[in-house]
Scaffold this active site. Structure first.
Site, mmCIF file in Angstrom:
data_model
loop_
_atom_site.group_PDB
_atom_site.id
_atom_site.type_symbol
_atom_site.label_atom_id
_atom_site.label_comp_id
_atom_site.label_asym_id
_atom_site.label_seq_id
_atom_site.Cartn_x
_atom_site.Cartn_y
_atom_site.Cartn_z
ATOM 1 N N HIS A 1 0.831 -1.207 0.000
ATOM 2 C CA HIS A 1 0.000 0.000 0.000
ATOM 3 C C HIS A 1 0.864 1.254 0.000
ATOM 4 O O HIS A 1 2.037 1.215 0.366
ATOM 5 C CB HIS A 1 -0.900 0.034 1.257
ATOM 6 C CG HIS A 1 -0.123 0.174 2.532
ATOM 7 N ND1 HIS A 1 0.615 -0.857 3.075
ATOM 8 C CD2 HIS A 1 0.041 1.239 3.367
ATOM 9 C CE1 HIS A 1 1.205 -0.443 4.185
ATOM 10 N NE2 HIS A 1 0.886 0.827 4.389
ATOM 11 N N ASP B 1 0.552 4.914 1.953
ATOM 12 C CA ASP B 1 -0.221 5.326 3.119
ATOM 13 C C ASP B 1 -1.408 6.210 2.729
ATOM 14 O O ASP B 1 -1.238 7.235 2.051
ATOM 15 C CB ASP B 1 0.687 6.062 4.120
ATOM 16 C CG ASP B 1 1.647 5.081 4.786
ATOM 17 O OD1 ASP B 1 1.277 3.889 4.921
ATOM 18 O OD2 ASP B 1 2.754 5.502 5.148
ATOM 19 N N HIS C 1 4.660 0.207 0.099
ATOM 20 C CA HIS C 1 5.445 -0.597 1.028
ATOM 21 C C HIS C 1 4.591 -1.701 1.647
ATOM 22 O O HIS C 1 3.356 -1.690 1.537
ATOM 23 C CB HIS C 1 6.081 0.287 2.114
ATOM 24 C CG HIS C 1 5.093 1.088 2.904
ATOM 25 N ND1 HIS C 1 4.511 2.235 2.424
ATOM 26 C CD2 HIS C 1 4.559 0.891 4.129
ATOM 27 C CE1 HIS C 1 3.681 2.720 3.327
ATOM 28 N NE2 HIS C 1 3.680 1.922 4.370
ATOM 29 N N ARG D 1 5.290 6.027 14.201
ATOM 30 C CA ARG D 1 5.085 6.541 12.841
ATOM 31 C C ARG D 1 4.489 7.940 12.869
ATOM 32 O O ARG D 1 3.523 8.191 13.593
ATOM 33 C CB ARG D 1 4.145 5.593 12.099
ATOM 34 C CG ARG D 1 4.005 5.930 10.635
ATOM 35 C CD ARG D 1 3.116 4.928 9.935
ATOM 36 N NE ARG D 1 1.830 5.531 9.633
ATOM 37 C CZ ARG D 1 1.020 5.130 8.670
ATOM 38 N NH1 ARG D 1 1.366 4.101 7.910
ATOM 39 N NH2 ARG D 1 -0.126 5.714 8.455
#
Ligand code: SIN
Length: 279
Positions: free
Chosen positions: A97, A99, A254, A269
């Protein structure tokens, strides 16, 4: 800052650098390297959560993070956490995907800092969608430039998906009906900083193509997934505690591997607000 490229396509390791003490010129260099290499890895960083937030702000304001409850003390930080006791539960990020590509303005950069890493497994892979574009034939480039992709989180965060996220004891992922909304983005985008053409596709969130016949759609979507995630466009990172990764969410996708059942993995994150993907 020493720059060592990791593959012929994407990824670089940056050493001799402390991200909490960058001058504006050094920061600008780092930002340009992240755009050029798609993802950069900075080992041996020592930073508090607040320092990560401040580093992230140098790229731009925080992006929204729908469906994922942030860290209670730091609303801009997501704790990517799988406890040893979570066993084989589905992991956060465990499918190819980009983000939040289902948003009107997906994040520009993502910053991930490793705090606790299993003795083996839990690697992350990135693939370069600029290289995937370059590898297209002239005919494909022309055809794809006329197409749009429908991005939606419906098969990731709509209420029917709640059971798979509830397997993670320490991440609070709250599915709701807003996941059924969709955004239409061009299939070929132009990177706003490098000017490179990007094949902006990811299988987690793209659910339809506009401009393709029904007969061709499913075959083309499967082909786009296989092409954009081909090993020849990818880099794989084995994490160590203190590693910081900065990736360009506009030109990469990723995938976090889930092969460490029985061990704990924790990373922090932050994401940086981006702009609407444009042709
Ligand atoms: C993510 O998709 O942001 C998580 C990546 C990872 O945990 O390696």
């Amino acid at each position: 800052m020493k720059v060592e490229r990791l593959t012929g396509v994407l990824g670089a390791e940056l050493t001799d650098v402390n991200v909490t003490q960058l001058t504006d010129t050094q920061f600008q260099e780092l930002r340009e390297l992240a755009c050029e290499y798609g993802v950069v890895f900075l080992p041996h960083q020592v930073m508090t959560v607040q320092q990560q937030v401040e580093f992230s702000h140098r790229f731009g304001p925080a992006a929204e993070s729908p469906f994922i409850e942030p860290s209670p003390d730091h609303p801009e930080v997501i704790k990517v956490l799988k406890e040893a006791s979570d066993g084989k539960a589905f992991n956060f990020g465990g499918a190819w995907h980009s983000d939040f590509s289902f948003l009107a303005t997906p994040p520009s950069f993502t910053i991930l800092y490793a705090l606790d890493i299993p003795p083996y497994g839990g690697d992350t892979l990135w693939s370069c969608m600029a290289a995937a574009y370059e590898a297209l034939s002239e005919q494909q480039k022309e055809q794809f430039a006329t197409l749009h992709a429908v991005h939606t989180a419906r098969d990731a965060y709509s209420p029917k998906m709640q059971p798979i996220h509830s397997g993670l004891s320490s991440m609070n992922i709250v599915c709701d009906d807003s996941a059924n909304e969709a955004q239409v983005h061009p299939l070929i985008t132009t990177h706003p900083e490098t000017g490179k053409k990007i094949l902006f596709y990811n299988r987690a969130y793209v659910r339809d193509l506009v401009g393709v016949s029904d007969d061709e759609k499913l075959r083309l979507m499967e082909w786009l997934h296989l092409h954009t995630t081909d090993a020849k466009f990818s880099v794989r990172h084995k994490w160590s505690v203190g590693d910081l990764a900065v990736w360009d969410n506009r030109s990469t996708q990723h995938y976090a591997l889930n092969d460490y059942a029985g061990f704990r993995r924790e990373l922090h994150r932050t994401t940086v607000a981006g702009s609407r993907p444009l042709p």
